[in-house]
Design a protein around this motif. Structure first.
Motif, PDB file in Angstrom:
ATOM      1  N   ASP A  20      69.173  74.398  90.270  1.00  0.00           N
ATOM      2  CA  ASP A  20      70.208  73.834  91.137  1.00  0.00           C
ATOM      3  C   ASP A  20      71.542  74.561  90.970  1.00  0.00           C
ATOM      4  OD1 ASP A  20      68.410  72.026  92.144  1.00  0.00           O
ATOM      5  OD2 ASP A  20      69.126  70.334  90.955  1.00  0.00           O
ATOM      6  N   ASP A  21      71.895  74.893  89.729  1.00  0.00           N
ATOM      7  CA  ASP A  21      73.146  75.625  89.489  1.00  0.00           C
ATOM      8  C   ASP A  21      73.151  76.969  90.212  1.00  0.00           C
ATOM      9  OD1 ASP A  21      74.120  73.635  87.803  1.00  0.00           O
ATOM     10  OD2 ASP A  21      73.233  74.557  86.021  1.00  0.00           O
ATOM     11  N   THR A  35      76.444  70.237  96.733  1.00  0.00           N
ATOM     12  CA  THR A  35      76.392  69.592  95.425  1.00  0.00           C
ATOM     13  C   THR A  35      74.954  69.476  94.950  1.00  0.00           C
ATOM     14  OG1 THR A  35      76.230  67.385  96.371  1.00  0.00           O
ATOM     15  CG2 THR A  35      78.454  68.227  95.955  1.00  0.00           C
ATOM     16  N   LYS A  36      74.810  69.219  93.664  1.00  0.00           N
ATOM     17  CA  LYS A  36      73.464  69.061  93.107  1.00  0.00           C
ATOM     18  C   LYS A  36      72.771  67.833  93.685  1.00  0.00           C
ATOM     19  CE  LYS A  36      74.384  71.280  88.703  1.00  0.00           C
ATOM     20  NZ  LYS A  36      74.392  71.114  87.242  1.00  0.00           N
ATOM     21  N   SER A  37      73.530  66.789  93.988  1.00  0.00           N
ATOM     22  CA  SER A  37      72.917  65.587  94.555  1.00  0.00           C
ATOM     23  C   SER A  37      72.394  65.849  95.970  1.00  0.00           C
ATOM     24  CB  SER A  37      73.891  64.415  94.550  1.00  0.00           C
ATOM     25  OG  SER A  37      75.036  64.711  95.304  1.00  0.00           O
ATOM     26  N   GLU A  38      73.103  66.684  96.739  1.00  0.00           N
ATOM     27  CA  GLU A  38      72.608  67.065  98.068  1.00  0.00           C
ATOM     28  C   GLU A  38      71.309  67.854  97.943  1.00  0.00           C
ATOM     29  OE1 GLU A  38      76.548  67.576 100.847  1.00  0.00           O
ATOM     30  OE2 GLU A  38      76.194  69.099  99.314  1.00  0.00           O
ATOM     31  N   GLY A  40      69.173  67.625  95.488  1.00  0.00           N
ATOM     32  CA  GLY A  40      68.147  66.684  95.062  1.00  0.00           C
ATOM     33  C   GLY A  40      67.560  65.926  96.233  1.00  0.00           C
ATOM     34  N   ALA A  41      68.401  65.554  97.185  1.00  0.00           N
ATOM     35  CA  ALA A  41      67.925  64.833  98.370  1.00  0.00           C
ATOM     36  C   ALA A  41      67.048  65.730  99.246  1.00  0.00           C
ATOM     37  CB  ALA A  41      69.114  64.306  99.169  1.00  0.00           C
ATOM     38  N   ARG A  44      63.422  66.228  97.658  1.00  0.00           N
ATOM     39  CA  ARG A  44      62.586  65.038  97.478  1.00  0.00           C
ATOM     40  C   ARG A  44      61.385  65.079  98.431  1.00  0.00           C
ATOM     41  NH1 ARG A  44      65.350  61.307  94.425  1.00  0.00           N
ATOM     42  NH2 ARG A  44      67.606  61.451  94.482  1.00  0.00           N
ATOM     43  N   HIS A  48      60.239  59.551 100.445  1.00  0.00           N
ATOM     44  CA  HIS A  48      61.261  58.955  99.569  1.00  0.00           C
ATOM     45  C   HIS A  48      62.411  58.427 100.431  1.00  0.00           C
ATOM     46  CE1 HIS A  48      64.334  58.595  96.447  1.00  0.00           C
ATOM     47  NE2 HIS A  48      63.325  58.610  95.571  1.00  0.00           N
ATOM     48  N   LYS A  50      65.587  58.363  99.930  1.00  0.00           N
ATOM     49  CA  LYS A  50      66.804  59.193  99.884  1.00  0.00           C
ATOM     50  C   LYS A  50      66.559  60.623 100.379  1.00  0.00           C
ATOM     51  CE  LYS A  50      69.364  56.265  97.322  1.00  0.00           C
ATOM     52  NZ  LYS A  50      70.706  55.854  97.421  1.00  0.00           N
ATOM     53  N   TYR A  51      65.411  60.867 100.999  1.00  0.00           N
ATOM     54  CA  TYR A  51      65.070  62.199 101.520  1.00  0.00           C
ATOM     55  C   TYR A  51      66.031  62.587 102.639  1.00  0.00           C
ATOM     56  CZ  TYR A  51      62.423  65.637 104.260  1.00  0.00           C
ATOM     57  OH  TYR A  51      62.036  66.744 104.969  1.00  0.00           O
TER      58      TYR A  51
END
Length: 86
Positions: A20-21, A35-38, A40-41, A44, A48, A50-51
Protein backbone atom coordinates in the motif's frame (compact mmCIF):
# COMPACT_ATOMS: atom_id res chain seq x y z
CA UNK A 1 -17.36 -11.09 -18.47
CA UNK A 2 -13.96 -9.38 -18.70
CA UNK A 3 -11.69 -8.06 -16.01
CA UNK A 4 -12.84 -5.07 -14.02
CA UNK A 5 -10.54 -2.20 -13.09
CA UNK A 6 -10.38 -3.68 -9.58
CA UNK A 7 -9.22 -7.03 -10.98
CA UNK A 8 -6.58 -5.35 -13.14
CA UNK A 9 -5.35 -3.27 -10.22
CA UNK A 10 -5.16 -6.34 -7.94
CA UNK A 11 -3.23 -8.34 -10.54
CA UNK A 12 -0.73 -5.51 -11.08
CA UNK A 13 -0.27 -5.17 -7.34
CA UNK A 14 0.52 -8.88 -6.95
CA UNK A 15 2.67 -9.15 -10.08
CA UNK A 16 4.81 -6.15 -9.12
CA UNK A 17 4.83 -7.05 -5.39
CA UNK A 18 3.57 -3.61 -4.40
CA UNK A 19 2.49 -2.72 -0.89
CA UNK A 20 0.00 0.00 0.00
CA UNK A 21 2.84 2.42 0.81
CA UNK A 22 4.34 1.81 -2.64
CA UNK A 23 1.03 2.50 -4.37
CA UNK A 24 0.53 5.72 -2.39
CA UNK A 25 4.02 6.89 -3.44
CA UNK A 26 3.44 5.91 -7.09
CA UNK A 27 0.18 7.89 -7.20
CA UNK A 28 1.95 10.86 -5.61
CA UNK A 29 4.33 10.97 -8.61
CA UNK A 30 1.43 12.23 -10.73
CA UNK A 31 -0.02 14.45 -7.95
CA UNK A 32 -2.86 12.01 -7.29
CA UNK A 33 -3.56 11.69 -3.58
CA UNK A 34 -4.81 8.35 -2.32
CA UNK A 35 -5.02 6.93 1.20
CA UNK A 36 -4.41 3.42 2.46
CA UNK A 37 -8.06 3.14 3.49
CA UNK A 38 -9.17 3.95 -0.08
CA UNK A 39 -6.84 1.23 -1.35
CA UNK A 40 -8.24 -1.21 1.19
CA UNK A 41 -11.76 -0.56 -0.08
CA UNK A 42 -10.66 -1.14 -3.68
CA UNK A 43 -8.88 -4.40 -2.87
CA UNK A 44 -11.83 -5.91 -0.94
CA UNK A 45 -14.06 -8.65 -2.33
CA UNK A 46 -17.06 -7.47 -4.36
CA UNK A 47 -19.54 -8.85 -1.82
CA UNK A 48 -18.00 -6.89 1.09
CA UNK A 49 -20.15 -3.95 2.29
CA UNK A 50 -17.19 -1.49 2.14
CA UNK A 51 -16.16 -2.51 -1.41
CA UNK A 52 -15.51 0.41 -3.80
CA UNK A 53 -15.21 0.17 -7.57
CA UNK A 54 -11.91 1.34 -9.02
CA UNK A 55 -12.78 4.07 -11.48
CA UNK A 56 -11.10 4.70 -14.80
CA UNK A 57 -9.45 7.91 -13.56
CA UNK A 58 -8.01 6.14 -10.51
CA UNK A 59 -6.50 3.33 -12.59
CA UNK A 60 -5.23 5.77 -15.25
CA UNK A 61 -3.44 7.90 -12.65
CA UNK A 62 -1.92 4.81 -11.06
CA UNK A 63 -0.67 3.56 -14.44
CA UNK A 64 0.80 6.97 -15.33
CA UNK A 65 2.58 7.04 -11.96
CA UNK A 66 3.77 3.47 -12.50
CA UNK A 67 5.40 4.47 -15.80
CA UNK A 68 7.31 7.24 -14.02
CA UNK A 69 8.20 4.88 -11.16
CA UNK A 70 9.58 2.20 -13.49
CA UNK A 71 11.20 4.35 -16.22
CA UNK A 72 11.90 7.60 -14.45
CA UNK A 73 10.63 11.03 -15.45
CA UNK A 74 10.37 11.89 -19.10
CA UNK A 75 13.44 13.82 -20.33
CA UNK A 76 12.98 17.43 -21.41
CA UNK A 77 12.78 18.05 -25.14
CA UNK A 78 15.60 20.11 -26.64
CA UNK A 79 13.48 22.28 -28.94
CA UNK A 80 15.02 25.56 -27.73
CA UNK A 81 18.49 24.57 -29.05
CA UNK A 82 17.17 23.77 -32.52
CA UNK A 83 15.37 27.11 -32.76
CA UNK A 84 18.46 29.08 -31.75
CA UNK A 85 20.60 27.34 -34.44
CA UNK A 86 18.23 28.46 -37.21
Amino acid sequence: MGLTNNDTFKKLRVALKLRDDDIVQICALVDFKVTKSELGAIFRNEDHPKYVECGDQFLRNFLNGLVIHMRGPMPKKKTSEKKSEE
